[in-house]
Design a protein around this motif. Structure first.
Motif, mmCIF file in Angstrom:
data_model
loop_
_atom_site.group_PDB
_atom_site.id
_atom_site.type_symbol
_atom_site.label_atom_id
_atom_site.label_comp_id
_atom_site.label_asym_id
_atom_site.label_seq_id
_atom_site.Cartn_x
_atom_site.Cartn_y
_atom_site.Cartn_z
ATOM 1 N N SER A 15 0.843 -1.198 0.000
ATOM 2 C CA SER A 15 0.000 0.000 0.000
ATOM 3 C C SER A 15 0.876 1.245 0.000
ATOM 4 O O SER A 15 2.010 1.219 0.494
ATOM 5 N N LEU A 19 -3.663 -2.979 -2.682
ATOM 6 C CA LEU A 19 -4.513 -3.335 -1.551
ATOM 7 C C LEU A 19 -4.869 -4.808 -1.657
ATOM 8 O O LEU A 19 -4.926 -5.362 -2.761
ATOM 9 N N GLN A 20 -5.106 -5.434 -0.526
ATOM 10 C CA GLN A 20 -5.729 -6.748 -0.549
ATOM 11 C C GLN A 20 -7.235 -6.548 -0.639
ATOM 12 O O GLN A 20 -7.773 -5.576 -0.109
ATOM 13 N N ILE A 21 -7.909 -7.460 -1.317
ATOM 14 C CA ILE A 21 -9.364 -7.407 -1.389
ATOM 15 C C ILE A 21 -9.930 -8.778 -1.042
ATOM 16 O O ILE A 21 -9.255 -9.797 -1.206
ATOM 17 N N THR A 47 -11.610 -3.822 1.102
ATOM 18 C CA THR A 47 -10.179 -3.734 0.839
ATOM 19 C C THR A 47 -9.403 -3.632 2.149
ATOM 20 O O THR A 47 -9.961 -3.254 3.183
ATOM 21 N N TRP A 82 -7.140 -13.394 0.623
ATOM 22 C CA TRP A 82 -7.418 -12.035 0.154
ATOM 23 C C TRP A 82 -6.351 -11.679 -0.893
ATOM 24 O O TRP A 82 -5.209 -11.369 -0.530
ATOM 25 N N THR A 84 -3.967 -9.722 -3.567
ATOM 26 C CA THR A 84 -3.388 -8.388 -3.606
ATOM 27 C C THR A 84 -3.547 -7.820 -5.012
ATOM 28 O O THR A 84 -3.133 -8.455 -5.986
ATOM 29 N N LEU A 87 -4.415 -0.723 -6.782
ATOM 30 C CA LEU A 87 -5.496 0.216 -6.494
ATOM 31 C C LEU A 87 -6.132 0.702 -7.782
ATOM 32 O O LEU A 87 -7.363 0.820 -7.873
ATOM 33 N N ILE A 90 -8.563 -1.860 -8.998
ATOM 34 C CA ILE A 90 -9.773 -1.910 -8.163
ATOM 35 C C ILE A 90 -10.721 -0.785 -8.554
ATOM 36 O O ILE A 90 -11.929 -0.990 -8.717
ATOM 37 N N ILE A 105 -12.349 0.704 3.204
ATOM 38 C CA ILE A 105 -10.897 0.706 3.336
ATOM 39 C C ILE A 105 -10.560 0.287 4.765
ATOM 40 O O ILE A 105 -10.885 1.002 5.713
#
Length: 213
Positions: A15, A19-21, A47, A82, A84, A87, A90, A105
């Protein structure tokens, strides 16, 4: 090996650029294959900030805690993978999903977490603010009143505090001194009160885990 492939291998996926989602969000955004039961539609893109050094807290119940003996990138937030993701990807894919109503977030305990949250929040509001509701799930440790005000100024719709444990005793046992963790019950409640003051009734809250402890 070509230059692009080499850059892909050496690029640090952290980051705020990455981001992980959640697995469900990755399915919704078309990043991984999958199908929801009875064609259910996921309305929230969850996220999570991510760093190579990981989360600096040691909450007993969390899949990201430092005590777990494995590479951080292989650890899972809530026992489900999750992925990665950039951003930028996403944001662009969320624009294409017609049923997404909210993007959350979530922070981990890391020295850059607050600063990077503000960066991600600014980007998301600029690109998606007219399309969906944006919330922040925060780690209270290290937050100042000015940080809470900044989140609102940058456009956050709601602020929530990851309290998780419902009593001081459970909080301390699982998230506090016995775990050699920086989190303190009084700090979390103070930040939750700040969120209520800054955001107003109905726009601040906390997470509690039913049955924890």
């Amino acid at each position: 090996m070509n230059k692009l492939a080499l850059e892909s291998l050496t690029e640090q996926k952290e980051s705020p650029e990455y981001l992980q989602i959640s697995w469900a969000a990755a399915m919704t955004l078309g990043l991984i294959p999958g199908q929801f039961y009875r064609n259910t539609k996921l309305s929230c893109i969850n996220t999570l900030l991510t760093y190579p050094s990981g989360c600096h807290a040691t909450c007993a119940y969390c899949g990201l805690q430092k005590a777990r003996d494995m590479e951080y990138s292989k650890k899972n937030f809530i026992r489900v993978e999750w992925p990665t993701v950039k951003l930028d990807d996403i944001i662009e894919r969320t624009k294409e999903v017609g049923h997404a109503e909210r993007l959350c977030i979530s922070q981990i305990t890391h020295p850059r977490s607050i600063r990077d949250t503000k960066y991600v929040l600014k980007r998301v509001i600029e690109e998606l603010g007219d399309q969906l509701f944006v919330s922040i799930l925060m780690n209270a440790t290290g937050q100042t009143y000015e940080d809470i005000e900044d989140y609102k100024k940058l456009g956050a719709d709601t602020l929530t505090v990851a309290l998780d444990a419902a009593t001081p005793e459970i909080f301390d046992k699982l998230r506090g001194r016995p775990m050699n963790s920086p989190h303190r019950w009084d700090t979390y409640w103070e930040v939750l009160e700040w969120c209520g003051e800054v955001m107003g009734d109905g726009y601040a809250g906390c997470h509690l885990i039913v049955g924890l402890g």
